[in-house]
Every structure is written in structure tokens, then in C-alpha cells.
Scaffold this motif. Structure first.
Motif, PDB file in Angstrom:
ATOM      1  N   ALA A  38      39.362  41.479  29.119  1.00 12.38           N
ATOM      2  CA  ALA A  38      39.348  41.116  30.812  1.00 12.38           C
ATOM      3  C   ALA A  38      40.459  40.117  30.784  1.00 12.38           C
ATOM      4  CB  ALA A  38      37.936  40.726  31.222  1.00 12.38           C
ATOM      5  N   THR A  70      35.938  45.412  28.460  1.00 16.88           N
ATOM      6  CA  THR A  70      36.562  46.386  29.651  1.00 16.88           C
ATOM      7  C   THR A  70      35.928  47.774  29.590  1.00 16.88           C
ATOM      8  OG1 THR A  70      38.400  47.271  28.402  1.00 16.88           O
ATOM      9  CG2 THR A  70      38.672  45.156  29.701  1.00 16.88           C
ATOM     10  N   ASN A 190      38.573  45.974  35.789  1.00 12.43           N
ATOM     11  CA  ASN A 190      37.718  46.543  34.933  1.00 12.43           C
ATOM     12  C   ASN A 190      38.309  46.827  33.661  1.00 12.43           C
ATOM     13  OD1 ASN A 190      35.039  46.012  35.778  1.00 12.43           O
ATOM     14  ND2 ASN A 190      35.590  47.945  37.240  1.00 12.43           N
ATOM     15  N   ARG A 191      39.898  46.828  33.775  1.00  9.10           N
ATOM     16  CA  ARG A 191      40.734  46.960  32.559  1.00  9.10           C
ATOM     17  C   ARG A 191      41.545  45.748  32.168  1.00  9.10           C
ATOM     18  NH1 ARG A 191      40.479  51.364  29.550  1.00  9.10           N
ATOM     19  NH2 ARG A 191      42.843  51.636  29.668  1.00  9.10           N
TER      20      ARG A 191
END
Length: 247
Positions: A38, A70, A190-191
């Protein structure tokens, strides 16, 4: 349940790692430049440096946790397998994960490797903590949005050690559930690529006519009573004006 606290510090690069170790941290967490963490914008560490990094951490009598926190796509699972194998070989003490599928994959590959649920997993109540435990999590990092009372209630009832953030940025939305950055700029939180759009000033438009500039923190449900009153005043100003236009 342990009665002592573990001081866990982030290490985004070599200098941060050295500072955390020398300052007396009990453990550090860090990510790899290969991705899947993250903190994608941090310098991070290479896969090849993992043995050296872990040897340094252990020489200080500390623990090192590697973030793999992630969401992961199917075509990336082979990369995850290689990363996990390298982590296990280097002696990483635990992996911090968000993706449920990744957690199950790691358990199948290296059952002895400890797993910690990331705050990105959004564990906000006892049921979610119990679910994380059912996935094999040996520790759960509770959602940063919880109050002290909520944290106390969960830790009293659960059977797994819990971790909480004591310092750092606090998002407007719930960690692991926000799509604002991706929707506005194509950078998914979230990536590991959150653009932190919620921290910028913005303008709220009510029925086109009412335009009031506010900051993103003015109307957060986690702010103080005074700020909550300011938020209420804002809506009292905005709503009558919009209703009169509709009439």
C-alpha cells in the motif's frame, strides 16, 4: 493475550529502517519495490535485498513484517508466489495481507509463515476479526476509523492479538473500501496508489445554485463536536436555499 505493547514502525527506505531500529522499535514493516504493498510511492526495498534487510532487523533483536497488502489480480498470482517464497527464505517474521485469496494462497505455499490482517482488510467489528482469524491470521490490524471504546470492546471479546495505528494520516473514507482516487484519477488506493483526493479542498454544489467551498475534513463523521456543529450549520445554510429554488 499479551499484556505488553509492541511498537511497530514503518520503514519506507533504508534511512527510515535505520532510524526505527535505532529509536527502539520492537518491529518494523516494509514493502518491496516489486509492488503489492500500500506504499507504492515509497522507495521500498528490492527482493534481492530481503536477506540483508532481515539480518539487520534481527541483529537489532527486532521483527520484520513484509507488506503484501493490496488486492491482486489473477495474472499476478505467479509473481506473488515468487515473492512469498523469497520472503520465507529470507526469514520474514510475518506477511501483512489484505487480499483474502492471497492469504489462502500463502497458507497453501508456506503454512508456517505467519499472517497479519492489514488495516486495508477493514476489520471494524468482532465478526470481521473472527473471520480474519478463520483465514489463519495470527494478528489483526483493526480499522483506523475505530474509537478507543470500540477497540476495547473488540479486544476484550476476541481471541487473536490486535494491532492499532497510534500515529499517521487518517483517511476520510474507510481504508480498503474507498474508490475515490481510482474514480477521479485512475489511481487505486487498493493498489497502493492513492492520490489522497479526500485531503484536497473542494466545493459542494447544491442544485446548481448553492455553492459553498469546504475542506474535505469539515464534514467527516470522525471530527470533533465543534466541527460537527460547523458541519450542521453548513447543511442548514445549504438546504433551505436549495429547497426555495425547487419551490
Amino acid at each position: 493475550m499479551p499484556k505488553s505493547l509492541e511498537i511497530l514502525a514503518p520503514a519506507g527506505d533504508e534511512a527510515c529502517l535505520d532510524a526505527a531500529l535505532k529509536a527502539g522499535a520492537d518491529a518494523v514493516y516494509f514493502g518491496l519495490d516489486a509492488g503489492f504493498n500500500a506504499r507504492a510511492r515509497a522507495t521500498n526495498f528490492s527482493v534481492g535485498s530481503l536477506p540483508t534487510v532481515m539480518n539487520k532487523i534481527h541483529d537489532f533483536g527486532c521483527r520484520g513484517y513484509l507488506t503484501v497488502n493490496t488486492l491482486v489480480f489473477d495474472h499476478e498470482l505467479f509473481d506473488i508466489e515468487r515473492l512469498v517464497a523469497a520472503a520465507a527464505k529470507a526469514g520474514v517474521d510475518a506477511l501483512i495481507v489484505q487480499d483474502i485469496g492471497v492469504a489462502r494462497l500463502i497458507q497453501g505455499l508456506v503454512p508456517a509463515l505467519r499472517l497479519h490482517a492489514s488495516t486495508q482488510m477493514t476489520c471494524t467489528d468482532l465478526a470481521s476479526v473472527q473471520f480474519a482469524r478463520s483465514l489463519g491470521m495470527s494478528r489483526v490490524t483493526l480499522a483506523r476509523e475505530l474509537s478507543l471504546r470500540e477497540i476495547a470492546e473488540i479486544t476484550k471479546a476476541c481471541q487473536v492479538p490486535c494491532e492499532v495505528f497510534a500515529h499517521g494520516a487518517l483517511c476520510i473514507s474507510y481504508s480498503g473500501q474507498c474508490l475515490t482516487s481510482e474514480a477521479l484519477g485512475g489511481r487505486s488506493a487498493n493498489r497502493g496508489a492513492c492520490a489522497q483526493a479526500c485531503r484536497l479542498p473542494f466545493e459542494l454544489v447544491v442544485d446548481v445554485f448553492a455553492r459553498i467551498s469546504v475542506t474535505s475534513r469539515t464534514c467527516s463523521h470522525r471530527r470533533t463536536w465543534t466541527q460537527a456543529r460547523a458541519c450542521q450549520t453548513f447543511w442548514q445554510r445549504a438546504w433551505p436555499r436549495s429547497k426555495s429554488r425547487d419551490a
